[in-house]
Design a protein around this motif. Structure first.
Motif, PDB file in Angstrom:
ATOM      1  N   ASP A  71      12.409 -53.886 -15.761  1.00  0.00           N
ATOM      2  CA  ASP A  71      11.053 -53.697 -16.275  1.00  0.00           C
ATOM      3  C   ASP A  71      10.331 -55.018 -16.521  1.00  0.00           C
ATOM      4  OD1 ASP A  71      11.474 -50.894 -16.324  1.00  0.00           O
ATOM      5  OD2 ASP A  71      12.502 -51.089 -18.243  1.00  0.00           O
ATOM      6  N   TYR A  93      21.447 -53.484 -26.446  1.00  0.00           N
ATOM      7  CA  TYR A  93      21.423 -52.341 -25.542  1.00  0.00           C
ATOM      8  C   TYR A  93      21.411 -51.059 -26.362  1.00  0.00           C
ATOM      9  CZ  TYR A  93      26.436 -52.681 -26.513  1.00  0.00           C
ATOM     10  OH  TYR A  93      27.652 -52.777 -27.138  1.00  0.00           O
ATOM     11  N   VAL A  96      20.081 -44.354 -24.069  1.00  0.00           N
ATOM     12  CA  VAL A  96      18.912 -43.491 -24.140  1.00  0.00           C
ATOM     13  C   VAL A  96      19.318 -42.029 -24.004  1.00  0.00           C
ATOM     14  CG1 VAL A  96      16.682 -42.926 -23.085  1.00  0.00           C
ATOM     15  CG2 VAL A  96      17.426 -45.306 -23.249  1.00  0.00           C
ATOM     16  N   VAL A 100      21.804 -43.232 -19.275  1.00  0.00           N
ATOM     17  CA  VAL A 100      20.825 -44.312 -19.194  1.00  0.00           C
ATOM     18  C   VAL A 100      20.967 -45.271 -20.376  1.00  0.00           C
ATOM     19  CG1 VAL A 100      18.354 -44.860 -19.126  1.00  0.00           C
ATOM     20  CG2 VAL A 100      19.215 -42.865 -17.903  1.00  0.00           C
ATOM     21  N   LYS A 102      19.230 -48.793 -21.962  1.00  0.00           N
ATOM     22  CA  LYS A 102      18.163 -49.799 -21.975  1.00  0.00           C
ATOM     23  C   LYS A 102      18.759 -51.106 -22.477  1.00  0.00           C
ATOM     24  CE  LYS A 102      14.093 -49.084 -21.675  1.00  0.00           C
ATOM     25  NZ  LYS A 102      13.199 -49.333 -20.544  1.00  0.00           N
ATOM     26  N   THR A 120      16.838 -51.193 -17.260  1.00  0.00           N
ATOM     27  CA  THR A 120      17.629 -49.984 -17.450  1.00  0.00           C
ATOM     28  C   THR A 120      18.792 -49.971 -16.477  1.00  0.00           C
ATOM     29  OG1 THR A 120      15.594 -48.819 -18.007  1.00  0.00           O
ATOM     30  CG2 THR A 120      17.499 -47.461 -17.501  1.00  0.00           C
ATOM     31  N   LYS A 122      22.368 -47.525 -15.360  1.00  0.00           N
ATOM     32  CA  LYS A 122      22.901 -46.171 -15.372  1.00  0.00           C
ATOM     33  C   LYS A 122      24.364 -46.214 -15.032  1.00  0.00           C
ATOM     34  CE  LYS A 122      21.410 -41.728 -13.735  1.00  0.00           C
ATOM     35  NZ  LYS A 122      20.526 -40.996 -12.909  1.00  0.00           N
TER      36      LYS A 122
END
Length: 122
Positions: A71, A93, A96, A100, A102, A120, A122
């Motif tokens: 991002d 971190y 989410v 996921v 962040k 992000t 995964k």
């Protein structure tokens, strides 16, 4: 993994709190990646900095991760491994949902900031 390929080695990892850690890594200034990036004036590629962040978070969570989004990637200063062999990582971190994560990170040494990352996995 860059660590397994001798690009860097972790000197220390310190969990600060849940979802936060600090790490110190030592770069291998003789790694062959610097022969092409760039001979005589080596620079750590941005993709390698993101990979190191991913590997540190993956190790902390004990799971495999894949980058989903970057991002905000802000390159503040060049990392020359002949000059800046040691890098500190300040990572936070947050899970989410089930898959996921962040991540926010700053790579620095002493008072010099090299790279800021928000993304992000995964």
């Amino acid at each position: 993994m860059l660590q397994e390929k001798n690009f860097y080695k972790v000197q220390a990892v310190e969990p600060v709190s849940e979802g936060s850690l600090k790490a110190r890594v030592e770069l291998n200034e003789k790694h062959k990646i610097f022969e092409g990036h760039f001979p005589g004036n080596p620079v750590v590629p941005g993709v390698c900095m993101v990979q190191m962040i991913k590997e540190l978070v993956a190790s902390a969570l004990n799971k495999e991760l894949t980058l989903v989004t970057g991002d905000n990637l802000k390159f503040m200063n060049i990392v020359n491994p002949l000059v800046n062999k040691i890098l500190d990582f300040d990572i936070s971190y947050k899970q989410v949902d089930d898959s996921v994560i962040k991540v926010n990170n700053t790579i620095f040494f002493e008072d010099k900031v090299f790279f800021k990352f928000s993304g992000t996995f995964k």
